[in-house]
Design an enzyme around this catalytic site. Structure first.
Site, PDB file in Angstrom:
ATOM      1  N   TYR A  79       0.653  -1.126   0.085  1.00  0.00           N
ATOM      2  CA  TYR A  79      -0.111  -0.093   0.081  1.00  0.00           C
ATOM      3  C   TYR A  79       0.895   1.230   0.161  1.00  0.00           C
ATOM      4  O   TYR A  79       1.683   1.466   1.084  1.00  0.00           O
ATOM      5  CB  TYR A  79      -0.889  -0.128   1.082  1.00  0.00           C
ATOM      6  CG  TYR A  79      -2.105   0.819   1.172  1.00  0.00           C
ATOM      7  CD1 TYR A  79      -3.323   0.434   0.625  1.00  0.00           C
ATOM      8  CD2 TYR A  79      -1.999   2.122   1.927  1.00  0.00           C
ATOM      9  CE1 TYR A  79      -4.217   1.392   0.649  1.00  0.00           C
ATOM     10  CE2 TYR A  79      -3.080   2.866   2.113  1.00  0.00           C
ATOM     11  CZ  TYR A  79      -4.543   2.625   1.273  1.00  0.00           C
ATOM     12  OH  TYR A  79      -5.250   3.204   1.189  1.00  0.00           O
ATOM     13  N   SER A  87       0.182  -7.786   2.103  1.00  0.00           N
ATOM     14  CA  SER A  87      -0.498  -6.568   2.271  1.00  0.00           C
ATOM     15  C   SER A  87      -1.622  -6.485   1.249  1.00  0.00           C
ATOM     16  O   SER A  87      -2.254  -7.202   0.557  1.00  0.00           O
ATOM     17  CB  SER A  87       0.305  -5.484   2.878  1.00  0.00           C
ATOM     18  OG  SER A  87      -0.470  -4.510   3.453  1.00  0.00           O
ATOM     19  N   GLN A  88      -1.330  -4.853   0.667  1.00  0.00           N
ATOM     20  CA  GLN A  88      -2.173  -4.615  -0.467  1.00  0.00           C
ATOM     21  C   GLN A  88      -1.910  -5.583  -1.776  1.00  0.00           C
ATOM     22  O   GLN A  88      -2.752  -5.937  -2.468  1.00  0.00           O
ATOM     23  CB  GLN A  88      -1.898  -3.235  -1.105  1.00  0.00           C
ATOM     24  CG  GLN A  88      -2.633  -2.884  -2.338  1.00  0.00           C
ATOM     25  CD  GLN A  88      -2.292  -1.369  -2.943  1.00  0.00           C
ATOM     26  OE1 GLN A  88      -2.820  -0.575  -2.793  1.00  0.00           O
ATOM     27  NE2 GLN A  88      -1.132  -1.332  -3.273  1.00  0.00           N
ATOM     28  N   ASP A  97      -1.057  -9.167  13.766  1.00  0.00           N
ATOM     29  CA  ASP A  97      -1.170  -8.271  12.511  1.00  0.00           C
ATOM     30  C   ASP A  97      -2.601  -7.400  12.953  1.00  0.00           C
ATOM     31  O   ASP A  97      -3.780  -7.903  12.934  1.00  0.00           O
ATOM     32  CB  ASP A  97      -1.390  -9.056  11.329  1.00  0.00           C
ATOM     33  CG  ASP A  97      -1.062  -8.231  10.231  1.00  0.00           C
ATOM     34  OD1 ASP A  97      -1.506  -6.901  10.333  1.00  0.00           O
ATOM     35  OD2 ASP A  97      -1.044  -8.622   9.308  1.00  0.00           O
ATOM     36  N   HIS A 114       2.392  -7.462  11.026  1.00  0.00           N
ATOM     37  CA  HIS A 114       2.197  -7.455   9.692  1.00  0.00           C
ATOM     38  C   HIS A 114       3.440  -7.762   8.967  1.00  0.00           C
ATOM     39  O   HIS A 114       3.358  -7.890   7.585  1.00  0.00           O
ATOM     40  CB  HIS A 114       1.676  -5.948   9.432  1.00  0.00           C
ATOM     41  CG  HIS A 114       1.073  -5.765   8.035  1.00  0.00           C
ATOM     42  ND1 HIS A 114      -0.005  -6.485   7.686  1.00  0.00           N
ATOM     43  CD2 HIS A 114       1.341  -4.846   6.819  1.00  0.00           C
ATOM     44  CE1 HIS A 114      -0.434  -6.161   6.256  1.00  0.00           C
ATOM     45  NE2 HIS A 114       0.336  -5.222   5.914  1.00  0.00           N
TER      46      HIS A 114
END
Length: 339
Positions: free
Chosen positions: A92, A187-188, A273, A302
Site C-alpha cells: 500500500y 498486504s495490499q 497483525d 504485519h
C-alpha cells in the site's frame, strides 16, 4: 501488542458468511471483457540496471480500459526457457520501485513481473511510474474510499483489472511458460494477488501474505489501523452510508474472489497483525475454491514471516510446478521490444 483476534483453533475453521452481490460475476466479466477488448501493444524496453546476473525490461502493458501500466520484467540471465513466472504486486502506497530491490525469484530461476500500482508510489519505497487517470467522488485519505459510492467507480476496480491484465500480459511473453504462472504479494499486494487469482484461469499457484480487504465487514472496526480505518473515518463523516459503502466493498472483498480461485494457494498470516487481522486472512483461505494452506506466525504482526516465509513459498511453489497443465495462449496483445 497483545493478540486481539480469534484463537488459532477458531481461525483454522473460520469460514464466515460474507455478503456477495448477485451480479458479482457479471460485474467483473464486463470489466475484464471491456479492458481486454482494447487493442493495445505491450511495450518492452531493455534497461541497463547495472546487474550482471539478470536481464531487466521496462514493461508497459494495457490494464483497465487500456490504461498503460508499468512493470519490471526481471529474467535470470542465460536461463533456458520457457520459464515459470511469478507476478508480484506491491504494498500500500509504494510503487514498483527499482528492479534490483526484489531479486529473490529471479535468483531462484523464475521470471518475475513486478507490477506498479496505478496512482501510488509516493508514500514510501523508491517510487512508481503509473498514473490513475480516472477521477472519483469524495474520499477519505488513502485509496480505500476512492469511488466508494459506486463499485463501477471504485479505485480498486481498476487496480484489480490491471492485475488480471498483468497475468494476461506475462503469458504472451516468449520467455514465459504460460501454464506455470503464479501470483504473489504482501498486504495490499496480497489483496491484489487474491483478486488476480479469482479473475484468472490456469494459474499454477497463488501466494498472498497478510492480505488486506478480506472479510471487510468484520475488519472495519475490528482494528483502528490504516488502511481499513480509512473506511471508518469516511463513515464517521458520512453517517448512515454504511449500506452503500459495504455494498461497494463486497465487489472487492477477497473472500468473494477466493470462492472463484481455482489454483492452489499458500497464505501467510501474522497472528498479531493489526493491519490485516488474521480472521480476514483465514476467511479468504478457508473459502478458497482451489484449496489453501496457511502458515501462521504466532508472535508476528504485519511483517509476518519475512525471509523465512519466502523460503517456504519457494519450496511450496517448486513442488507444484511439475503438475502444471499444458500451455495456454495469450490474450490479444502485440509485444514490441525496443532495442
Amino acid at each position: 501488542m497483545a493478540r486481539f483476534d480469534l484463537s488459532e483453533p477458531e481461525l483454522a475453521s473460520y469460514r464466515p458468511e460474507v455478503a456477495e452481490p448477485d451480479d458479482f460475476d457479471a460485474f467483473w466479466g464486463e470489466t475484464l471483457a471491456s479492458s481486454r477488448a482494447v487493442d493495445a501493444a505491450i511495450r518492452r524496453v531493455p534497461v541497463d540496471s547495472g546487474l550482471t546476473l539478470v536481464d531487466v525490461d521496462d514493461v508497459v502493458f494495457p490494464g483497465y480500459a487500456g490504461d498503460p501500466i508499468s512493470a519490471w520484467l526481471v529474467l535470470p540471465r542465460g536461463a533456458d526457457g520457457p520459464l515459470p513466472a511469478v507476478v508480484e504486486f506491491v504494498g500500500y502506497g509504494r510503487g514498483r520501485g527499482l528492479p534490483f530491490e526484489r531479486l529473490h525469484w529471479p535468483a531462484a530461476g523464475f521470471a518475475q513481473l513486478i507490477v506498479d500500482t496505478r496512482g501510488q508510489g509516493a508514500t514510501w519505497g523508491t517510487g512508481g511510474s503509473t498514473p490513475d487517470p480516472h477521477g472519483a467522488g469524495p474520499a477519505a485519505s488513502g485509496y480505500l474510499t476512492r469511488g466508494i459510492e459506486d463499485p463501477a467507480a471504485h479505485y480498486y476496480r481498476r487496480v484489480f483489472a490491471d492485475a488480471a491484465r498483468a497475468v494476461d500480459a506475462v503469458r504472451t511473453m516468449p520467455e514465459i511458460d504460460p501454464a506455470r504462472v503464479a501470483v504473489t504479494g504482501n498486504s495490499q499486494g496480497g489483496a491484489i494477488a487474491i483478486a488476480a487469482a479469482g479473475l484468472s484461469d490456469g494459474l499454477v499457484g497463488a501466494l498472498p501474505t497478510a492480505p488486506i480487504l478480506s472479510h471487510v465487514r468484520r475488519t472495519v472496526g475490528l482494528t483502528d489501523a490504516d488502511p481499513h480505518a480509512e473506511i471508518a473515518r469516511y463513515l464517521s463523516v458520512h453517517r448512515g452510508a454504511d449500506e452503500q459503502v459495504f455494498r461497494t466493498l463486497s465487489y472487492l472483498d477477497g473472500v468473494n474472489f477466493a470462492r472463484r480461485a481455482t489454483a492452489p494457494a499458500l497464505f501467510g498470516a501474522g497472528l498479531m497483525d493489526t493491519i490485516a487481522p488474521p480472521s480476514g486472512v483465514y476467511a479468504a483461505a478457508n473459502h478458497w475454491r482451489g484449496g489453501a494452506d496457511v502458515i501462521a506466525y504466532a508472535w508476528n504482526g504485519h511483517e509476518g514471516g519475512e525471509g523465512v516465509h519466502w523460503q517456504r513459498q519457494l519450496a511450496w511453489l517448486r513442488a507444484r510446478l511439475d503438475a502444471a497443465g499444458p500451455a495456454a495462449g495469450g490474450r490479444n496483445f502485440r509485444t514490441t521490444i525496443t532495442p
